[in-house]
Structure formats: structure tokens, C-alpha cells
Design a protein around this motif. Structure first.
Motif, short mmCIF file in Angstrom:
data_model
loop_
_atom_site.label_atom_id
_atom_site.label_comp_id
_atom_site.label_asym_id
_atom_site.label_seq_id
_atom_site.Cartn_x
_atom_site.Cartn_y
_atom_site.Cartn_z
N UNK A 122 -15.71 51.77 2.21
CA UNK A 122 -15.15 51.00 3.33
C UNK A 122 -15.75 51.47 4.66
N UNK A 123 -15.98 52.78 4.80
CA UNK A 123 -16.50 53.31 6.07
C UNK A 123 -17.93 52.84 6.32
N UNK A 124 -18.76 52.83 5.31
CA UNK A 124 -20.14 52.37 5.47
C UNK A 124 -20.17 50.92 5.94
N UNK A 125 -19.36 50.09 5.33
CA UNK A 125 -19.36 48.68 5.69
C UNK A 125 -18.74 48.45 7.06
N UNK A 126 -17.70 49.22 7.41
CA UNK A 126 -17.11 49.10 8.74
C UNK A 126 -18.11 49.47 9.83
N UNK A 127 -19.05 50.35 9.48
CA UNK A 127 -20.08 50.77 10.44
C UNK A 127 -21.28 49.82 10.44
N UNK A 128 -21.20 48.76 9.65
CA UNK A 128 -22.28 47.77 9.63
C UNK A 128 -23.44 48.14 8.74
N UNK A 129 -23.23 49.10 7.82
CA UNK A 129 -24.29 49.53 6.92
C UNK A 129 -24.02 49.07 5.50
N UNK A 130 -25.09 48.89 4.74
CA UNK A 130 -24.96 48.62 3.31
C UNK A 130 -24.29 49.81 2.63
N UNK A 131 -23.41 49.56 1.65
CA UNK A 131 -22.80 50.67 0.93
C UNK A 131 -23.66 51.20 -0.20
N UNK A 132 -24.90 50.70 -0.33
CA UNK A 132 -25.76 51.12 -1.44
C UNK A 132 -26.12 52.60 -1.32
N UNK A 133 -25.98 53.32 -2.42
CA UNK A 133 -26.30 54.75 -2.45
C UNK A 133 -27.74 55.00 -2.84
N UNK A 134 -28.35 54.09 -3.58
CA UNK A 134 -29.72 54.25 -4.03
C UNK A 134 -30.17 53.01 -4.75
N UNK A 135 -31.48 52.90 -4.94
CA UNK A 135 -32.00 51.74 -5.67
C UNK A 135 -33.34 52.07 -6.29
N UNK A 136 -33.77 51.21 -7.21
CA UNK A 136 -35.06 51.37 -7.84
C UNK A 136 -35.68 50.00 -8.08
#
Length: 405
Positions: free
Chosen positions: A318-332
Motif C-alpha cells: 500500500x505504501x509503494x502505491x500511495x507514493x506513486x510507485x509500482x509495487x513490483x519487487x523484481x522482474x525477469x
């Protein structure tokens, strides 16, 4: 969704995907998965990314999660550009039914607002039998849900006790009937077989109960003792025996025989349906390597060969999204070989089988040997597809290893 997340590349803060991943988007089925991370209690065998009230404390709530979910779905629509309508929606967990009918209606409203639903979209929610009622089913049917998946696991009280399931043995069947009465045409019951202490008579009683409910879909899974769970600790201490592979195989054969005789045909190694229409279209998107956006803490997504996963804790999410950032932790980003290997792993599990063009020369030779060994259907192989035989389904992982030398 398992609690452990892979280690891979960082994900961009804006969630942007490479143009190669967006190419062809909308020409393939597109699904939306929503992860509800809340449970009233933690079952002893479960290692999913879920939190009980005591584990969550005051750091997050269903409302902060829903606010984050709306933000993530809006982000998803922006990232995907001309976002495709959702062909399928699957609300899983956790225990989605703890949100109540109003909460689940809000979830579907959020998906509609960001993506819209295709005509004839399949919309599924998982539900625990003890947190449902006739009124609940009527309300979620009115909200637009078309399919319900109920966690039954077993009809034997002592098996439910080992699994730490809290519903009474008869409640899942009653809930399935309530769902039908509310207007649902598609209802699934989940079974787990091979729990320590489960006897053949116990499994037969569970199968009899499932069939008495008249459901059109059954998922049945062998018990896996996952590291870090309460069940694993009990097995390690010697309080309970580990599941026996030979018993698991014989129980799978029991499940398959009972369901097939009742008109539910296997279409994936652990899933049976009464018709093509009763199959879970959302899960087929996974098994066929399609596109889906997974929203919620710990949820996984895949679009056009790019896979990513969200942070696990609801407060961080919730905090990541409230700050306007993607909540994704990693990707490949999957290579063509990665995608081929995953295709073999997943499509081989389907009754429709794996096209032989997905195999390299060594894999083709191995397929012929597997057919001679009774693991693949020779007639299907001659027609260009690798289709598991009943014996092959019992040894599916070994067949995969042989096809990917």
C-alpha cells in the motif's frame, strides 16, 4: 501463491514494460488476478502469502489494501496503454470471502473501472465455506461473479484437523448447493489427498461428498509439506509421517476413477471438469503462457515474455502505491529458450497436450521413448502432440525431465 519470491532484476518504479512485451497485447487472452492476503487463521500446510489479524497487526487493513489495489489497477491500465478488456478475473488468496459480498463487489468494480470486462468474461472468486452464506452468494452473483471455487480439502473431520481447517465436514457441500441456488452455473470444490492419517475410506467419503454436491469442476492436489509451515515442523519432529509417494499415486488413481465415472474429465493433471465450458479459463491462461496482470501483495504477472512480482507485505504494498510507485519487487525477461522450457513444463500437463514442435531433436527422441514406456499416448504422438497417459500423469515431472534433456 507461495510466500517465497524469486531473485531477479529490479523493476522500474513506473512499472513500464518494454515495447516487445506489449507487442500483440490484446490478440491473446488477458486475465487479471487479484490477491487477497487476509485469513482468519493460518492452515498448518499453507505457505501462501497470507496474514492473520495477529500477524498483520495495525500496519495494514482491508481498506488500505483496497486503496492500493485500485491504484495498482490504474497503474496497470496506464502501463498497458490501450489496455485489453479482461477475459478472466480470478480473486484468490488468502480468503477472499472474508471481504464479504460488498468487498468483493468493490474489487470487481475496480477491475471494471481500469480494464472493463470482455463479453462473457469468466469472473471467479475463491471462498472458504465457513465465511459464506446464501445471502453472500446471491450478492456476489448480482455483482457479476460467474464462478465460485470452494476450499473443501476433505470430508473427514480428523483429516481437516491435521490440516488445521476450521469448517465442519458438511459445510463445503452445503455451500456449493447454496451457490447453485443463487444462480451460479460453475462451482469448483478443492480436495487435498495424502494428508497423514487419511485412509482410503476417508478419501472415498470425500469423493462421494463432492459428487453429491453436483459441482461441474474439481481440483485435487497431493499434499505437499512446504518448508516453514506448521505441518512441516510436525513432520520434522516425528509427530506426523511424511506423505508416501506410493499412497499419493494410488489416491490420485482413486480420484481420477471416481471423477471420470461421474462425467468429470481431466483437462489438466490436477483438474477435472464436466465440459469445456466448466474448465477454468483463467488457469488455462497460465498453463498456455498467456498474459495476465497479478494485482495485490506478492502477486505475479506475465505479459509478452516479461514476468514480475509484487512486494509481499500488505503495508509495504500500500505504501509503494500511495507514493506513486509500482509495487513490483523484481522482474525477469524470459529468453526464447526460457519460454520454450516453460511451455513444455505447463502444456504437457493439459489433456490437449504439447505440440511436438516445442521439442528439440533430443526431446523428440525422448518423446518416442516415453511413448514406448507407456507414458505418452502413441496415437497422439503420431498426430504431432505429446499427451500424457494415465500412468504418465502420475510421473509427469519425470516425463518433463526426459523431454528437456
Amino acid at each position: 501463491m507461495p510466500s517465497a519470491l524469486p531473485v531477479a532484476d529490479p523493476a522500474p518504479a513506473d512499472g513500464a514494460l518494454p515495447s516487445s512485451a506489449l507487442r500483440g497485447l490484446g490478440s491473446r487472452p488477458f486475465g487479471v488476478y487479484v490477491h487477497v492476503p487476509f485469513c482468519a487463521v493460518r492452515c498448518g500446510y499453507c505457505d501462501f502469502n497470507t496474514y492473520t489479524p495477529g500477524e498483520l497487526g495495525s500496519s495494514a487493513s482491508p481498506q488500505s489494501w483496497l486503496d492500493g489495489l485500485r491504484r495498482e489497477l490504474d497503474l496497470a491500465a496506464a502501463v498497458l496503454g490501450a489496455a485489453p478488456s479482461a477475459d478472466t478475473v480470478f480473486v484468490g488468496g488468502g480468503t477472499p470471502s472474508l471481504l464479504g459480498a460488498d468487498g468483493l463487489a468493490s474489487v470487481l468494480d475496480a477491475v471494471r473501472a481500469s480494464f472493463g470486462l470482455s463479453s462473457g468474461a469468466e469472473v471467479t472468486t475463491e471462498s472458504n465455506p465457513e465465511s459464506t452464506s446464501p445471502e453472500f452468494f446471491a450478492a456476489i452473483r448480482d455483482a457479476g461473479y460467474t464462478r465460485v471455487s470452494l476450499g473443501m480439502q476433505s470430508a473427514a473431520p480428523h483429516v481437516l484437523a491435521v490440516l488445521d481447517r476450521k469448517h465442519t465436514s458438511g459445510r463445503p457441500v452445503a455451500a456449493a448447493r447454496e451457490a447453485f441456488a443463487a444462480g451460479f452455473s460453475h462451482v469448483n470444490l478443492d480436495l487435498i489427498y495424502g494428508t497423514p492419517g487419511e485412509r482410503p475410506a476417508d478419501l472415498q467419503a470425500s469423493l462421494d461428498a463432492v459428487l453429491s454436491a453436483g459441482v461441474d469442476h474439481v481440483s485435487a492436489y497431493a499434499l505437499i509439506v512446504e518448508d516453514g509451515t506448521a505441518l512441516a515442523r510436525r513432520v520434522t519432529r516425528g509427530e506426523l509421517p511424511a506423505p508416501d509417494d506410493d499412497v499419493l499415486a494410488s489416491y490420485y488413481e482413486m480420484v481420477d476413477a471416481a471423477l471420470e465415472s461421474a462425467g468429470l474429465r481431466w483437462y489438466e493433471v490436477s483438474n477435472w471438469a464436466s465440459s469445456v465450458e466448466a474448465q477454468c479459463r483463467h488457469n488455462i491462461i497460465y498453463w498456455q503462457g498467456g498474459d495476465w496482470w497479478g494485482a495485490g501483495p506478492g502477486a505475479h504477472s506475465h505479459v509478452g515474455g516479461v514476468r514480475w512480482w509484487n512486494v509481499k507485505h500488505p503495508a509495504k504494498y500500500a505504501a509503494e502505491l500511495a507514493a506513486g510507485r509500482s509495487p513490483a519487487a523484481g522482474r525477469e525477461t524470459l529468453t526464447s529458450e526460457d519460454r520454450r522450457v516453460e511451455r513444455v513444463l505447463l502444456e504437457l500437463r493439459l489433456s490437449s497436450g504439447l505440440p511436438v514442435e516445442a521439442l528439440d531433436p533430443a526431446g523428440l527422441a525422448a518423446a518416442s521413448t516415453c511413448a514406448a514406456d507407456g507414458l505418452l499416448d502413441p496415437a497422439a504422438l503420431s498426430a504431432g502432440r505429446c499427451v500424457l497417459t494415465p500412468r504418465g500423469r502420475l510421473l509427469a515431472d519425470a516425463v518433463v525431465h526426459r523431454l528437456l534433456p
